[in-house]
Enzyme design. Structure first.
Site, PDB file in Angstrom:
ATOM      1  N   LYS A 124      86.208 -69.258  70.166  1.00 34.87           N
ATOM      2  CA  LYS A 124      84.800 -69.668  70.142  1.00 34.87           C
ATOM      3  C   LYS A 124      84.483 -70.516  68.905  1.00 34.87           C
ATOM      4  O   LYS A 124      85.264 -70.555  67.961  1.00 34.87           O
ATOM      5  CB  LYS A 124      83.889 -68.437  70.182  1.00 34.87           C
ATOM      6  CG  LYS A 124      84.208 -67.444  71.297  1.00 34.87           C
ATOM      7  CD  LYS A 124      83.776 -67.895  72.685  1.00 34.87           C
ATOM      8  CE  LYS A 124      84.088 -66.777  73.686  1.00 34.87           C
ATOM      9  NZ  LYS A 124      83.731 -67.064  75.057  1.00 34.87           N
TER      10      LYS A 124
HETATM   11  C1  LIG Z   1      83.598 -65.543  75.884  1.00 36.04           C
HETATM   12  C2  LIG Z   1      82.420 -65.279  76.707  1.00 36.04           C
HETATM   13  C3  LIG Z   1      81.916 -63.979  76.918  1.00 36.04           C
HETATM   14  C4  LIG Z   1      82.678 -62.743  76.568  1.00 36.04           C
HETATM   15  O1  LIG Z   1      83.043 -62.613  75.268  1.00 36.04           O
HETATM   16  P1  LIG Z   1      84.276 -61.655  74.859  1.00 36.04           P
HETATM   17  O2  LIG Z   1      84.160 -61.580  73.379  1.00 36.04           O
HETATM   18  O3  LIG Z   1      85.523 -62.330  75.330  1.00 36.04           O
HETATM   19  O4  LIG Z   1      84.071 -60.332  75.514  1.00 36.04           O
HETATM   20  C5  LIG Z   1      80.706 -63.839  77.585  1.00 36.04           C
HETATM   21  N1  LIG Z   1      80.021 -64.907  78.019  1.00 36.04           N
HETATM   22  C6  LIG Z   1      80.488 -66.162  77.879  1.00 36.04           C
HETATM   23  C7  LIG Z   1      79.654 -67.296  78.381  1.00 36.04           C
HETATM   24  C8  LIG Z   1      81.694 -66.391  77.224  1.00 36.04           C
HETATM   25  O5  LIG Z   1      82.138 -67.642  77.077  1.00 36.04           O
END
Ligand SMILES: *Cc1c(COP(=O)(O)O)cnc(C)c1O
Length: 373
Positions: free
Chosen positions: A186
């Protein structure tokens, strides 16, 4: 060496000393669960958003789940969102005991088509979860009006939109609460799993703190309902504190990568069938992923493997078509824009430490592939 769409290993080599120092800070502090690192990160991440509250949790999926629970969503409730998202958005709604209800997305921005939300509201609707997909925000004004008119909660899924702005307002400051993921890829990524919920509401903050800590307000005593164990790890929190100081720099670097793609590929749009990302009015994009579109996507991805470039698709299957969500009863064809996107989109390498040389290699390979198609 293969070029991938993500670059967190490259980033580690650049930031190694600071990251390892963060690890040692926590290991040597004797405070391994919650404690000053988590509190420090929560204070600093809330301040970044100009909000009074941030609650660190163990991942983004649980940030959405706890966010919904803290807003009073539970069994029997319906939550409106999109199928054009990472499956975890929808998994979290299911985990909170609620039923996901999907609307389609805009064919140009690929974001929630807010004009479709009102028709999806039923007497059981309790919340709307707009997803700020790929790094830009959903138009929040119509959703806020609708939420007010129908008494709905608004939880922003900001997992892809750290630092993004909409008419000057930061993602995460436009609803009742907002869920973030710090998964390593991210825009603000940890070195493992992590997440957070931010909110301006004191009651939601208090609910969140209880829900992530077994349901306890005081140690060893479950107050109202049993909660979960969903705490943000102290090591990840300390690493995130270091990286938060660089967040605006990461975003500036990602925007520069996007600018160079537009410069290097812009002349190909139209005739070649390549479509570059569109920015919705009022948005400052942070480019979590750089998603392009082409009717011959699969052939392009295959051909680029010959150049040692391994691309990614965010996401290859619309959530409502997955067998794991068949019980929701959405037929194929029910969300036509989402379904057509899934067949044509793919992501180009995008990360803050992507070098111009490597990016030029990707641009020229893609140009050659498109010419031969
Ligand atoms: C990555 C993501 C999540 C989940 O996050 P995690 O930390 O992997 O559980 C939820 N919503 C969106 C839009 C994402 O891109």
């Amino acid at each position: 060496m293969t070029t991938y769409v993500w670059g967190y290993l490259e980033e580690y080599h650049e930031e190694r000393e600071d990251i390892l120092d963060a690890v040692q800070t926590v290991f040597g502090s004797g405070r391994l669960v919650l404690g000053p690192s988590v509190e420090g990160f929560e204070r600093e991440y809330a301040a970044y958003h100009g909000l009074p509250h941030c609650v660190g949790v163990d991942n983004g999926t649980n940030a959405v789940k706890l966010g919904l629970e803290a807003l009073g969503v539970g069994r029997g409730d319906e939550v409106i969102t999109v199928s054009n998202t990472a499956a975890p958005t929808v998994v979290a709604i299911d985990e909170a005991g609620a039923t996901p209800v999907f609307v389609d997305v805009d064919p140009v921005t690929y974001l929630m088509d807010t004009a479709q939300v009102e028709a999806a509201v039923t007497p059981r609707t309790r919340a709307v979860v707009p997803v700020h997909l790929y790094g830009q925000c959903v138009d929040m004004a119509p959703l806020r009006r609708l939420a007010e008119a129908h008494g709905l909660a608004l939880l922003e899924d900001c997992a892809q939109a750290h630092g993004a702005r909409h008419h000057g307002r930061l993602a995460g400051t436009m609803g009742d609460a907002a869920a973030f993921s710090f998964y390593p890829t991210k825009v603000l990524g940890a070195y493992g799993d992590g997440g957070a919920v931010v909110t301006a509401r004191d009651d939601v903050d208090r609910n969140l703190r209880r829900l992530r800590y077994y349901g306890m307000e005081e140690t060893y005593y479950v107050v109202a309902t049993p909660g979960h164990n969903c705490r943000l790890d102290a090591v990840q929190a300390e690493i995130l504190r270091r990286k938060l100081r660089r967040l605006d720099g990461y975003i500036a670097a990602r925007r520069e990568v996007a600018r160079r793609y537009a410069e290097g590929l812009g002349d190909l749009t139209g005739e070649s069938g390549l479509v570059l990302p569109a920015i919705a009015p009022g948005n400052d994009h942070v480019y979590y992923v750089y998603v392009v579109r082409h009717p011959r996507r699969d052939a392009i991805i295959e051909a680029l493997k010959g150049y040692d470039i391994s691309l990614n698709i965010s996401y290859p299957w619309p959530v409502h078509t997955m067998t794991g969500f068949a019980h929701l009863g959405y037929a194929t064809g029910s969300l036509p824009v989402t379904e057509s996107l899934a067949k044509e989109i793919f992501s180009l390498p995008m990360y803050a430490s992507l070098t111009p040389d490597l990016q030029d290699k990707v641009i020229s390979a893609l140009r050659q592939v498109l010419e031969r198609l």
